[in-house]
Design a protein around this motif. Structure first.
Motif, PDB file in Angstrom:
ATOM      1  N   THR A 179       0.834  -1.206   0.000  1.00 45.86           N
ATOM      2  CA  THR A 179       0.000   0.000   0.000  1.00 45.86           C
ATOM      3  C   THR A 179       0.865   1.250   0.000  1.00 45.86           C
ATOM      4  O   THR A 179       0.575   2.214  -0.714  1.00 45.86           O
ATOM      5  CB  THR A 179      -0.935   0.012   1.217  1.00 45.86           C
ATOM      6  N   HIS A 180       1.939   1.223   0.803  1.00 46.62           N
ATOM      7  CA  HIS A 180       2.838   2.375   0.813  1.00 46.62           C
ATOM      8  C   HIS A 180       3.528   2.553  -0.536  1.00 46.62           C
ATOM      9  O   HIS A 180       3.772   3.678  -0.995  1.00 46.62           O
ATOM     10  CB  HIS A 180       3.878   2.223   1.923  1.00 46.62           C
ATOM     11  N   LEU A 181       3.872   1.427  -1.170  1.00 47.99           N
ATOM     12  CA  LEU A 181       4.499   1.484  -2.489  1.00 47.99           C
ATOM     13  C   LEU A 181       3.596   2.199  -3.489  1.00 47.99           C
ATOM     14  O   LEU A 181       4.046   3.056  -4.265  1.00 47.99           O
ATOM     15  CB  LEU A 181       4.823   0.069  -2.978  1.00 47.99           C
ATOM     16  N   ALA A 182       2.328   1.840  -3.467  1.00 44.55           N
ATOM     17  CA  ALA A 182       1.385   2.458  -4.400  1.00 44.55           C
ATOM     18  C   ALA A 182       1.235   3.945  -4.123  1.00 44.55           C
ATOM     19  O   ALA A 182       1.282   4.775  -5.043  1.00 44.55           O
ATOM     20  CB  ALA A 182       0.034   1.753  -4.309  1.00 44.55           C
ATOM     21  N   LEU A 183       1.092   4.298  -2.838  1.00 41.63           N
ATOM     22  CA  LEU A 183       0.865   5.705  -2.499  1.00 41.63           C
ATOM     23  C   LEU A 183       2.092   6.562  -2.808  1.00 41.63           C
ATOM     24  O   LEU A 183       1.971   7.695  -3.282  1.00 41.63           O
ATOM     25  CB  LEU A 183       0.491   5.830  -1.018  1.00 41.63           C
ATOM     26  N   GLU A 184       3.260   6.024  -2.548  1.00 41.16           N
ATOM     27  CA  GLU A 184       4.472   6.803  -2.791  1.00 41.16           C
ATOM     28  C   GLU A 184       4.719   7.016  -4.287  1.00 41.16           C
ATOM     29  O   GLU A 184       5.092   8.103  -4.718  1.00 41.16           O
ATOM     30  CB  GLU A 184       5.672   6.105  -2.154  1.00 41.16           C
TER      31      GLU A 184
ATOM     32  N   VAL B 218     -11.882  11.404  -3.961  1.00 41.00           N
ATOM     33  CA  VAL B 218     -11.782   9.954  -4.186  1.00 41.00           C
ATOM     34  C   VAL B 218     -11.966   9.261  -2.839  1.00 41.00           C
ATOM     35  O   VAL B 218     -10.987   8.969  -2.135  1.00 41.00           O
ATOM     36  CB  VAL B 218     -10.428   9.572  -4.818  1.00 41.00           C
ATOM     37  N   PRO B 219     -13.207   8.986  -2.416  1.00 42.24           N
ATOM     38  CA  PRO B 219     -13.435   8.368  -1.101  1.00 42.24           C
ATOM     39  C   PRO B 219     -12.718   7.036  -0.923  1.00 42.24           C
ATOM     40  O   PRO B 219     -12.270   6.707   0.176  1.00 42.24           O
ATOM     41  CB  PRO B 219     -14.954   8.194  -1.072  1.00 42.24           C
ATOM     42  N   SER B 220     -12.590   6.261  -1.983  1.00 43.28           N
ATOM     43  CA  SER B 220     -11.934   4.956  -1.846  1.00 43.28           C
ATOM     44  C   SER B 220     -10.446   5.116  -1.530  1.00 43.28           C
ATOM     45  O   SER B 220      -9.832   4.220  -0.925  1.00 43.28           O
ATOM     46  CB  SER B 220     -12.109   4.146  -3.127  1.00 43.28           C
ATOM     47  N   LEU B 221      -9.835   6.234  -1.947  1.00 45.41           N
ATOM     48  CA  LEU B 221      -8.433   6.492  -1.609  1.00 45.41           C
ATOM     49  C   LEU B 221      -8.279   6.687  -0.097  1.00 45.41           C
ATOM     50  O   LEU B 221      -7.301   6.215   0.509  1.00 45.41           O
ATOM     51  CB  LEU B 221      -7.936   7.724  -2.368  1.00 45.41           C
ATOM     52  N   LYS B 222      -9.232   7.362   0.513  1.00 44.40           N
ATOM     53  CA  LYS B 222      -9.194   7.569   1.967  1.00 44.40           C
ATOM     54  C   LYS B 222      -9.270   6.234   2.698  1.00 44.40           C
ATOM     55  O   LYS B 222      -8.552   5.984   3.672  1.00 44.40           O
ATOM     56  CB  LYS B 222     -10.358   8.468   2.370  1.00 44.40           C
ATOM     57  N   LYS B 223     -10.121   5.340   2.213  1.00 43.08           N
ATOM     58  CA  LYS B 223     -10.268   4.023   2.831  1.00 43.08           C
ATOM     59  C   LYS B 223      -9.002   3.197   2.635  1.00 43.08           C
ATOM     60  O   LYS B 223      -8.564   2.461   3.536  1.00 43.08           O
ATOM     61  CB  LYS B 223     -11.472   3.317   2.206  1.00 43.08           C
ATOM     62  N   PHE B 224      -8.394   3.314   1.442  1.00 43.82           N
ATOM     63  CA  PHE B 224      -7.166   2.584   1.154  1.00 43.82           C
ATOM     64  C   PHE B 224      -6.033   3.039   2.080  1.00 43.82           C
ATOM     65  O   PHE B 224      -5.276   2.223   2.625  1.00 43.82           O
ATOM     66  CB  PHE B 224      -6.782   2.825  -0.312  1.00 43.82           C
ATOM     67  N   ARG B 225      -5.908   4.345   2.265  1.00 46.65           N
ATOM     68  CA  ARG B 225      -4.864   4.866   3.151  1.00 46.65           C
ATOM     69  C   ARG B 225      -5.108   4.421   4.600  1.00 46.65           C
ATOM     70  O   ARG B 225      -4.160   4.092   5.337  1.00 46.65           O
ATOM     71  CB  ARG B 225      -4.830   6.398   3.075  1.00 46.65           C
ATOM     72  N   LYS B 226      -6.368   4.384   5.005  1.00 46.38           N
ATOM     73  CA  LYS B 226      -6.673   3.960   6.377  1.00 46.38           C
ATOM     74  C   LYS B 226      -6.374   2.489   6.569  1.00 46.38           C
ATOM     75  O   LYS B 226      -5.910   2.059   7.651  1.00 46.38           O
ATOM     76  CB  LYS B 226      -8.150   4.240   6.694  1.00 46.38           C
ATOM     77  N   LEU B 227      -6.588   1.696   5.511  1.00 47.03           N
ATOM     78  CA  LEU B 227      -6.273   0.267   5.613  1.00 47.03           C
ATOM     79  C   LEU B 227      -4.783   0.074   5.858  1.00 47.03           C
ATOM     80  O   LEU B 227      -4.377  -0.820   6.626  1.00 47.03           O
ATOM     81  CB  LEU B 227      -6.699  -0.444   4.321  1.00 47.03           C
ATOM     82  N   ALA B 228      -3.958   0.883   5.193  1.00 47.58           N
ATOM     83  CA  ALA B 228      -2.513   0.785   5.421  1.00 47.58           C
ATOM     84  C   ALA B 228      -2.177   1.039   6.888  1.00 47.58           C
ATOM     85  O   ALA B 228      -1.271   0.407   7.451  1.00 47.58           O
ATOM     86  CB  ALA B 228      -1.785   1.771   4.516  1.00 47.58           C
ATOM     87  N   GLU B 229      -2.901   1.948   7.541  1.00 47.51           N
ATOM     88  CA  GLU B 229      -2.677   2.205   8.963  1.00 47.51           C
ATOM     89  C   GLU B 229      -3.191   1.057   9.825  1.00 47.51           C
ATOM     90  O   GLU B 229      -2.553   0.666  10.820  1.00 47.51           O
ATOM     91  CB  GLU B 229      -3.370   3.513   9.369  1.00 47.51           C
ATOM     92  N   LEU B 230      -4.347   0.488   9.454  1.00 45.35           N
ATOM     93  CA  LEU B 230      -4.925  -0.600  10.253  1.00 45.35           C
ATOM     94  C   LEU B 230      -4.016  -1.816  10.287  1.00 45.35           C
ATOM     95  O   LEU B 230      -3.997  -2.578  11.278  1.00 45.35           O
ATOM     96  CB  LEU B 230      -6.297  -0.998   9.686  1.00 45.35           C
TER      97      LEU B 230
ATOM     98  N   GLU C 113     -14.085   7.046  13.318  1.00 41.47           N
ATOM     99  CA  GLU C 113     -13.082   7.343  12.297  1.00 41.47           C
ATOM    100  C   GLU C 113     -13.150   6.353  11.150  1.00 41.47           C
ATOM    101  O   GLU C 113     -13.045   6.725   9.974  1.00 41.47           O
ATOM    102  CB  GLU C 113     -11.702   7.344  12.945  1.00 41.47           C
ATOM    103  N   LEU C 114     -13.302   5.071  11.496  1.00 37.66           N
ATOM    104  CA  LEU C 114     -13.362   4.049  10.445  1.00 37.66           C
ATOM    105  C   LEU C 114     -14.625   4.186   9.605  1.00 37.66           C
ATOM    106  O   LEU C 114     -14.602   3.952   8.383  1.00 37.66           O
ATOM    107  CB  LEU C 114     -13.285   2.657  11.070  1.00 37.66           C
ATOM    108  N   VAL C 115     -15.688   4.568  10.253  1.00 36.84           N
ATOM    109  CA  VAL C 115     -16.934   4.759   9.495  1.00 36.84           C
ATOM    110  C   VAL C 115     -16.779   5.891   8.496  1.00 36.84           C
ATOM    111  O   VAL C 115     -17.221   5.809   7.342  1.00 36.84           O
ATOM    112  CB  VAL C 115     -18.102   5.034  10.453  1.00 36.84           C
ATOM    113  N   ASN C 116     -16.117   6.958   8.945  1.00 39.53           N
ATOM    114  CA  ASN C 116     -15.892   8.087   8.046  1.00 39.53           C
ATOM    115  C   ASN C 116     -15.007   7.712   6.867  1.00 39.53           C
ATOM    116  O   ASN C 116     -15.083   8.333   5.809  1.00 39.53           O
ATOM    117  CB  ASN C 116     -15.253   9.241   8.808  1.00 39.53           C
ATOM    118  N   CYS C 117     -14.173   6.713   7.044  1.00 43.05           N
ATOM    119  CA  CYS C 117     -13.310   6.250   5.946  1.00 43.05           C
ATOM    120  C   CYS C 117     -14.007   5.253   5.038  1.00 43.05           C
ATOM    121  O   CYS C 117     -13.406   4.798   4.055  1.00 43.05           O
ATOM    122  CB  CYS C 117     -12.038   5.626   6.512  1.00 43.05           C
ATOM    123  N   GLY C 118     -15.212   4.853   5.384  1.00 35.73           N
ATOM    124  CA  GLY C 118     -15.975   3.967   4.510  1.00 35.73           C
ATOM    125  C   GLY C 118     -16.008   2.529   4.945  1.00 35.73           C
ATOM    126  O   GLY C 118     -16.510   1.672   4.197  1.00 35.73           O
TER     127      GLY C 118
END
Length: 744
Positions: free
Chosen positions: A642-647, A679-691, A707-712
């Motif tokens: 996930t970090h690879l993709a975001l970077e 891009v709401p799915s991007l927010k969820k993707f970034r949160k998954l990397a933290e989880l 917080e998780l609900v707000n991320c989708g």
């Protein structure tokens, strides 16, 4: 008679008593006188009968007929009433009347058959006589006289109920007419001979040699016979065709030619020969107003009128009917269409051509070559509509230029030109710029030029200019999508430029009405519109972009499928597959980022990228959340992916935020907030990397805070994620139970 005898007695016995008996001599004398008187009366009767023989014969015949009629009537009546003497039944009378009526019908039919047979015999004899006639003129006259008797004589239009013999006679008549047509037409061709090399025609009063071996007739006789049988057009067809092909075409299409006519008289009028020659001339003669050309044509027509048609108006009109349409077309093609000016300022000079053309047609009318009611004035109609022809020519020129622009432009390397800065244009109704092809830029210049000319022209000419502008725009829609079909069906830079072309043209079209309508001629201001084309081009632009997004999404989906759901990434082989999948996704996204950012308008670029990024991060996040068991090493591997993709997509993300093109801009909190909103799915993707790196309590607290609900994330997704990462324990059960009891 007694009085005559008494008179004779008194003359014999004048002195005696009339009652005294006659002596023997007196009786002999009386007998002689009576015989003499009888002879005189007999001679007188014979003289009267001989002098009145016919009246007496007629009177005697009538008397005999009158005497016989009562006798025959009595016999017929007796025969008719004889059945009644033996029976009082009236049915016998009816039967008798029926037989009488049948007999009368049969008699009438026989009389009709006899009349028909007589007619057939008469027609057959006349046909044989016509066929045997040595003079084709006599045969033609006979055929013409028989035509109303054989060709639908009742005028009913139906031949199904006529006797078969009439059909046979009609066939013979048609064969006779065909033979006359063919023979007379051949005779005409032998009298009017054309040189094989062209440019020369020789007309003889009579055929100089018959190819069929039979002696022909004079040209005049042949044409008269053809006229009588209504085959004049047939007989002159080949002559008219060759006159066009070998005489008139060279006379019209060549500038430097002369027409010469010579007449050679030999012994006898039947041996006269007339020659017309179209010869090259060393002197170059410009057509100018066409008077030289028209005089040349008139010379040819005068030759035909005098030596072929022999001043016969009917024959001349037949020749004109066969040739005038082609002559006028040749004149329009080789002279009038070329004489139409190329510039509006020279239209006044064309009036000389109008004048000479009108004089030419008036001369032909005086020669009865064309009709006097001006319905054959094709040339005059053409020159009177010179403005239309001028406008049509300009219209065609505009369309040819537009086609050349669209076909010859190199769409494969649109950014390679040195003057590509000219291709970056301002949108008319948006405060943005976009890159368009040189073809679209040149096309719009052509359209603006046509509309400017329309503003300075008359109504009829302006209409053609406006139609040319519309057609030029429609040519882009018709040519470019077909020509670049391959590029439009793949993710390419060309497709993005075509989208921009359509988008730019749609906005330019909307502005045309506001820019030029007030300057159009008053008759066109409400008739000529362009606004109807704008939605068409806008829809084409949307269709091109939609297709590019679909193709990109399909490629990204295929790349994600290669990760096999991101399962078992703690194993080297599966991890490499997942990593390659992420790298493929990054490569595809960066590719369209580089292509689209330079070309598409910024608002359209951002909207298109958001359409692409949403499904990508949603799909990756969903696949990772569906993993039912993750080892500790596996969570680290997934987090690294996930970090690879975001970077690797940081430059892409920066291009999507406001002022994202500044070099000093970084992915800070404000940038992520903008991206997360788009891009709401991007927010969820970034949160998954933290989880993937959070403790159980931290995850539970994040759920509790919303917080998780707000991320989708949903309750089931969080619980399944916890079950996959953490081993079974009282704390896990407590957290799962609390999350289940407190759904979003």
């Amino acid at each position: 008679m007694a009085d005559d005898v008494r008179e004779l007695l008194l003359s014999i016995t004048a002195d005696a008593d009339p009652s005294t008996p006659l002596s023997a001599p007196d009786l002999h004398l009386l007998i002689d006188r009576l015989r003499l008187r009888s002879d005189r009366l007999h001679a007188s009767a014979l003289s009267f009968a001989s002098s009145n023989r016919e009246p007496l014969a007629s009177a005697l015949l009538r008397a005999a007929g009158s005497a016989a009629s009562p006798a025959s009537l009595e016999a017929a009546l007796e025969s008719a009433l004889s059945p009644l003497s033996s029976s009082l039944d009236l049915s016998d009378l009816r039967s008798l009347s029926d037989r009488l009526l049948a007999a009368r019908r049969k008699l009438r039919e026989r009389q009709e058959h006899l009349a028909a047979a007589s007619s057939v015999a008469s027609l057959s004899a006349r046909l044989r006589a016509a066929r045997a006639s040595a003079n084709p003129l006599d045969a033609a006259i006979a055929a013409a006289e028989l035509k109303p008797l054989l060709v639908d004589p009742q005028g009913s239009g139906s031949e199904g109920d006529e006797p078969v013999v009439f059909g046979l006679l009609r066939g013979e008549w048609e064969q006779l007419v065909d033979e006359l047509q063919v023979g007379l037409a051949k005779n005409v061709e032998e009298c009017v001979e054309f040189a094989p090399e062209g440019g020369k025609v020789v007309v003889s009063a009579g055929p100089r040699g018959s190819s069929s071996g039979t002696r022909g007739v004079e040209l005049r006789v042949a044409l008269q016979a053809l006229e009588i049988i209504d085959s004049l057009d047939y007989g002159m067809a080949k002559v008219a065709h060759l006159m066009i092909k070998q005489i008139l075409i060279p006379a019209i299409s060549n500038i430097s030619v002369t027409v010469s006519v010579s007449v050679l008289e030999k012994s006898g009028s039947t041996s006269s020969v007339s020659v017309l020659i179209i010869a090259p001339s060393e002197e170059l003669q410009g057509y100018k107003d066409g008077s030289e050309l028209y005089s040349r044509i008139i010379e040819v027509i005068k030759f035909v009128r005098k030596f072929i048609c022999m001043e016969n108006i009917t024959w001349m009109q037949s020749f004109a009917k066969l040739t005038w349409s082609r002559i006028s077309d040749l004149l329009i093609t080789h002279f009038l269409s070329k004489a139409v000016p190329n510039e509006a300022s020279k239209l006044i000079e064309f009036q000389d051509v109008v004048r000479s053309t009108s004089e030419f047609e008036n001369t032909l009318r005086s020669m009865m070559f064309i009709s006097p009611d001006r319905k054959d004035g094709k040339l005059t109609h053409f020159v009177n509509d010179v403005e239309i022809h001028f406008a049509v020519r300009k219209r065609n020129e505009i369309l040819v230029k537009a086609r050349d622009i669209l076909v010859q432009y190199d769409y494969e390397n649109p950014l390679a030109s040195d003057d590509q800065g000219d291709s970056v244009v301002d949108l008319l109704f948006q405060r943005e710029k976009c890159f368009i092809s040189k073809s679209a830029l040149q096309l719009m210049k052509l359209v603006h030029g046509a509309l400017k000319d329309a503003c300075l022209s008359s109504t009829r000419v302006a209409k053609e200019f406006c139609y040319a502008a519309r057609d030029a725009l429609l040519l882009y829609k018709a040519i470019v999508p077909v020509q670049l079909e391959k590029q439009l069906n793949s993710v390419s830079q060309v497709a993005a430029i075509i989208h921009n072309d359509f988008y730019h043209l749609s906005q330019e079209i909307l502005g045309l009405a506001f820019e030029y309508r007030a300057d159009f001629p008053s008759g066109l201001q409400k008739l000529v519109v362009f606004v109807d084309l704008a939605p068409i081009f806008s829809q084409m632009a949307d269709g091109v972009l939609r297709r590019q997004i679909q193709l990109t999404t399909a490629n990204l989906s295929e790349a994600i499928d290669g990760a096999d759901g991101f399962q078992n990434t703690h194993q080297s082989q599966h991890y490499e597959s997942a990593r390659f999948s992420i790298e493929q996704v990054v490569f595809i996204l960066e590719k369209i980022h580089i292509m689209w950012e330079l070309i598409l308008p910024r608002s359209i670029y951002r909207r298109s990228m958001f359409h692409v990024l949403g499904p990508v991060f949603s799909r990756i996040t969903k696949n990772m959340l569906l993993i039912d068991d993750m080892a500790a090493e596996e969570t680290l591997q997934l987090q690294g992916l996930t970090h690879l993709a975001l970077e690797n997509l940081s430059s892409l993300f920066l291009s999507l935020v406001e002022n994202g093109d500044d070099d000093d801009k970084f992915l800070d909190h404000h940038t992520w907030v903008q991206l997360d909103e788009s891009v709401p799915s991007l927010k969820k993707f970034r949160k998954l990397a933290e989880l993937l790196d959070m403790s159980l309590k931290s995850i539970t607290a994040a759920w509790e805070s919303g917080e998780l609900v707000n991320c989708g994330f949903t309750s089931s997704e969080v619980r399944n994620f916890i079950k996959a990462i953490f081993a079974d324990s009282p704390l896990r059960k407590e957290c799962l139970g609390w999350i289940a009891m407190n759904p979003a």
